[in-house]
Write a protein that holds these residues in place. Structure first.
Motif, PDB file in Angstrom:
ATOM      1  N   GLY A 168      21.741   0.373  95.680  1.00  0.00           N
ATOM      2  CA  GLY A 168      19.939   0.746  95.676  1.00  0.00           C
ATOM      3  C   GLY A 168      19.643   1.521  94.288  1.00  0.00           C
ATOM      4  N   GLU A 169      21.232   2.220  94.249  1.00  0.00           N
ATOM      5  CA  GLU A 169      21.167   3.699  93.314  1.00  0.00           C
ATOM      6  C   GLU A 169      21.354   3.033  91.392  1.00  0.00           C
ATOM      7  OE1 GLU A 169      23.561   7.266  94.074  1.00  0.00           O
ATOM      8  OE2 GLU A 169      23.281   6.613  95.820  1.00  0.00           O
ATOM      9  N   GLU A 221      20.942  -0.384  91.249  1.00  0.00           N
ATOM     10  CA  GLU A 221      19.630  -0.863  90.452  1.00  0.00           C
ATOM     11  C   GLU A 221      18.443  -0.270  89.953  1.00  0.00           C
ATOM     12  OE1 GLU A 221      17.830  -2.653  94.408  1.00  0.00           O
ATOM     13  OE2 GLU A 221      19.010  -5.175  93.638  1.00  0.00           O
ATOM     14  N   ALA A 222      18.311   0.693  91.197  1.00  0.00           N
ATOM     15  CA  ALA A 222      16.900   1.590  90.440  1.00  0.00           C
ATOM     16  C   ALA A 222      17.330   2.297  89.408  1.00  0.00           C
ATOM     17  CB  ALA A 222      17.365   3.517  91.488  1.00  0.00           C
ATOM     18  N   ALA A 223      18.670   2.409  88.791  1.00  0.00           N
ATOM     19  CA  ALA A 223      18.995   2.800  87.437  1.00  0.00           C
ATOM     20  C   ALA A 223      18.638   1.673  86.243  1.00  0.00           C
ATOM     21  CB  ALA A 223      20.237   3.316  87.175  1.00  0.00           C
ATOM     22  N   ARG A 224      19.087   0.396  86.241  1.00  0.00           N
ATOM     23  CA  ARG A 224      18.435  -0.504  86.194  1.00  0.00           C
ATOM     24  C   ARG A 224      16.701  -0.773  86.077  1.00  0.00           C
ATOM     25  NH1 ARG A 224      20.664  -5.782  88.936  1.00  0.00           N
ATOM     26  NH2 ARG A 224      19.700  -6.533  87.062  1.00  0.00           N
ATOM     27  N   ALA A 225      16.242  -0.497  86.865  1.00  0.00           N
ATOM     28  CA  ALA A 225      14.976  -0.492  86.896  1.00  0.00           C
ATOM     29  C   ALA A 225      14.568   0.532  85.501  1.00  0.00           C
ATOM     30  CB  ALA A 225      14.407  -0.485  88.405  1.00  0.00           C
ATOM     31  N   ILE A 283      26.539   7.856  87.040  1.00  0.00           N
ATOM     32  CA  ILE A 283      26.047   7.119  88.007  1.00  0.00           C
ATOM     33  C   ILE A 283      27.057   6.892  89.121  1.00  0.00           C
ATOM     34  CG2 ILE A 283      24.851   5.738  89.840  1.00  0.00           C
ATOM     35  CD1 ILE A 283      22.692   6.220  87.586  1.00  0.00           C
ATOM     36  N   ILE A 326      29.872   8.841  91.598  1.00  0.00           N
ATOM     37  CA  ILE A 326      30.400   8.726  92.930  1.00  0.00           C
ATOM     38  C   ILE A 326      31.684   8.225  93.415  1.00  0.00           C
ATOM     39  CG2 ILE A 326      28.518   7.749  94.540  1.00  0.00           C
ATOM     40  CD1 ILE A 326      26.183   8.224  93.044  1.00  0.00           C
ATOM     41  N   ILE A 375      24.965   3.890  83.130  1.00  0.00           N
ATOM     42  CA  ILE A 375      24.712   3.545  84.868  1.00  0.00           C
ATOM     43  C   ILE A 375      26.475   3.840  85.070  1.00  0.00           C
ATOM     44  CG2 ILE A 375      24.706   2.168  86.650  1.00  0.00           C
ATOM     45  CD1 ILE A 375      22.262   0.751  85.030  1.00  0.00           C
TER      46      ILE A 375
END
Lengths: 230, 239
Positions: free
Chosen positions: A130-131, A133-137, A149, A153, A145
Motif C-alpha cells: 500500500g505504501e 502504491e501511495a507513492a506511485r499515486a 521507501i 523500511i 520509491i
C-alpha cells in the motif's frame, strides 16, 4: 587433590588465546560487508528473468553444503585446480597461492552472501504494498520509491536478521582452525598440545565467544530500538 | 474532465469491469456505490493506472492516459486516498505531506513545510506533525493522507473507501474533512459505503453491480426514484 580448573597453569596462556579474537571478529566483519554487497547483487539478479536462475542456483548450492566443505574447496582444491590449469594448459611455471586468511574471507563472504540475499529479499517483501502504491499515486519515480521507501523500511525490518547472521559468522568462523588460521579455536588447540590441558583452554575460549556474542546481541538490541519509527 | 471509454478489466479469467463508459464532471463530487466485488474500486484504480486496463481508454482533459508516457504528470494532478491510509511508515506526519512536494515537484524544503503546515491545520492535525504514523489513530491517519493528497494541489482526488477501515467513532471526523473539499472546484470521485454521506455531498451517483454501471444520475434522481430494479433492491437493503 582433584583440580577441575587449573587457573594458575592457564593464566599465562590467556593473553595468547585472546589475540585470536581479532581474527574471529575481522573475518566476521569483512565477510558480512562483502556478504551484504553480494547479497544485494544476488537479490537484484533474482529480479531479472535469466539471471535469477543463476541467483537461485548459487543460493541453493551455498545453503545446501556445509561451510567446512566450502572452506576446504577454496583453500585446498581451488588453488590446486588453478595450478594444474596454469601448468598443463598455459605451460606456465608459476604457483598460485591463497593465504589461509584470504581463503577464510572469500569462503565466508560467498557463504553469507547467499544467506544475506534471502534476508534482503524477505525484507523487501515485508514492505507494505500500500505504501508503494501511495507513492506511485503521487507520481514518485521508481528510483525514489526504492531509495526513500522500500530500502529504508526493508533495512529496518531485516536488521535483526542481519545482526543474527553476523553473530552466526562470529561463531561459525571457528571452523577456520582447520586451515590453520590462528583464531580463538585454533589457539586453544595449540595450548592443549603444549600443556596437555583440554578443559581450561576450551573454557577460556568459550567465555570469550560468549562475551563477544553477548556484547553484539545487546548492541544490536540497542540499535534495533533506535530504528523503530515511533 | 475524466472520460472512461469502453473500459474492460480482467484479473485472469475474471471479468471485473465490463465495458464501462462514463464522464466525470469537473468540480463535481461523484460517489460510486455498489456491493463488494462490483468493480467500483477497480474502476477508481484504473483512473490513475494503479490497475492497467485490459482494454479501452481513459482521457484526462481530452488527453489519453498512458501507463508509460504521461502517467507521472497525470498522477500529480490526480490525488488518491486509500482505504488503509498507506502513510509512509518511515516518515513523520509532516514528512509524509512534504515528501512528494520535494521529490516530485522539486519544491524547496522550507516552502514544502509551509505548504504542509497549512494543510495539516486545515485537516486539524498540526499538533501531530512530528509523530510517526504508528502513533496515530485511524481517523488521524486518514486526515494526514488527505493532507498528503491535497499538498500536490491536485485537480481530482480519488477516494477509495476512505472510511471503511475506521472505527465507527472516527468516521465522522474524516467525512467532515471530505465535506470541506466539495464545491471548492476540486473534482471528487468517491467509492464509499457511507450512504448518508453520499446523500449529503454527492452531485452525481454511479451504481455498479457485477462489473457494470447499472445506473447513473444526479443524486436526487438516484435516491428518490431509482430506475432499475437492482438499484432499488440495493437501496432498500442499505437504507
Amino acid at each position: 587433590m582433584l583440580t577441575i580448573f587449573n587457573f594458575h597453569a592457564i593464566s599465562e596462556w590467556i593473553p595468547y588465546i585472546s589475540k585470536g579474537v581479532g581474527y574471529t571478529l575481522l573475518i566476521a566483519l569483512l565477510a558480512s560487508i562483502f556478504g551484504v554487497v553480494l547479497g544485494i547483487i544476488l537479490t537484484l539478479m533474482s529480479r531479472h528473468k535469466i539471471l535469477k536462475k543463476f541467483s537461485y542456483f548459487y543460493i541453493d548450492i551455498f545453503r545446501g553444503t556445509p561451510v567446512i566443505l566450502q572452506l576446504s574447496m577454496v583453500y585446498f582444491a581451488f588453488p590446486t585446480l588453478i595450478n594444474s590449469i596454469l601448468r598443463d594448459v598455459f605451460f606456465l611455471d608459476v604457483t598460485f597461492m591463497l593465504s589461509a586468511f584470504l581463503a577464510a574471507i572469500i569462503t565466508f563472504s560467498l557463504n553469507s552472501g547467499a544467506y544475506i540475499s534471502e534476508i534482503i529479499r524477505s525484507g523487501i517483501n515485508s514492505v507494505d504494498k500500500g505504501e508503494i502504491e501511495a507513492a506511485r499515486a503521487l507520481g514518485v519515480s521508481n528510483f525514489h520509491i526504492y531509495k526513500d521507501i522500500i530500502l529504508p523500511i526493508a533495512f529496518k525490518n531485516s536488521f535483526p536478521a542481519l545482526m543474527n547472521e553476523f553473530i552466526t559468522l562470529v561463531k561459525e568462523s571457528s571452523i577456520v582452525s582447520v586451515i590453520g588460521l590462528q583464531d580463538l579455536m585454533r589457539r586453544s588447540q595449540i595450548v592443549t598440545s603444549q600443556t596437555y590441558m583440554y578443559f581450561e583452554p576450551l573454557i577460556i575460549v568459550g567465555i570469550i565467544y560468549y562475551v563477544v556474542v553477548k556484547i553484539l546481541t545487546l548492541l544490536s538490541r540497542q540499535i534495533e530500538s533506535r530504528l523503530q519509527y515511533d | 474532465m475524466i472520460k472512461v471509454k469502453q473500459l474492460n478489466k480482467y484479473f485472469g479469467d475474471l471479468h471485473v469491469l465490463k465495458n464501462i463508459n462514463f464522464s466525470f464532471q469537473e468540480g463535481k463530487t461523484t460517489v460510486i456505490l455498489g456491493s463488494s466485488g462490483s468493480g467500483k474500486s477497480t474502476l477508481l484504480r484504473c483512473i490513475n493506472m494503479l490497475e492497467t486496463p485490459t482494454d479501452g481508454s481513459i482521457y484526462y482533459r481530452n488527453e489519453i492516459i498512458d501507463p508509460v508516457k504521461n502517467i507521472k504528470l497525470i498522477r500529480q494532478k490526480i490525488g488518491m486516498v486509500f482505504q488503509s491510509f498507506n502513510l509512509f511508515s518511515n516518515m513523520t506526519v509532516i514528512e509524509n505531506v512534504t515528501y512528494a512536494l520535494k521529490v516530485v515537484k522539486k519544491m524547496p524544503n522550507e516552502e514544502a513545510i509551509n505548504t504542509a503546515l497549512v494543510l495539516l491545520k486545515r485537516v486539524g492535525i498540526s499538533d501531530k506533525k512530528d509523530a510517526y504514523p504508528s502513533k496515530l489513530s485511524g481517523g488521524q491517519k486518514q486526515r494526514v493522507a488527505i493532507a498528503r493528497a491535497l499538498a500536490m494541489n491536485p485537480e481530482v482526488i480519488l477516494f477509495d473507501e476512505p472510511t471503511s477501515a475506521l472505527d465507527p467513532e472516527m468516521v465522522s471526523e474524516v467525512l467532515e474533512v471530505m465535506k470541506t473539499l466539495t464545491h471548492t472546484g476540486l473534482t471528487n470521485i468517491i467509492v464509499s459505503h457511507e450512504m448518508g454521506f453520499a446523500k449529503e455531498v454527492a452531485d452525481y451517483i454511479i451504481y455498479m453491480d457485477d462489473g457494470m454501471i447499472i445506473e447513473e444520475g444526479p443524486k436526487e434522481d438516484f435516491f428518490k426514484k431509482p430506475k432499475t430494479k437492482r438499484a432499488q433492491d440495493f437501496l432498500q437493503k442499505i437504507l
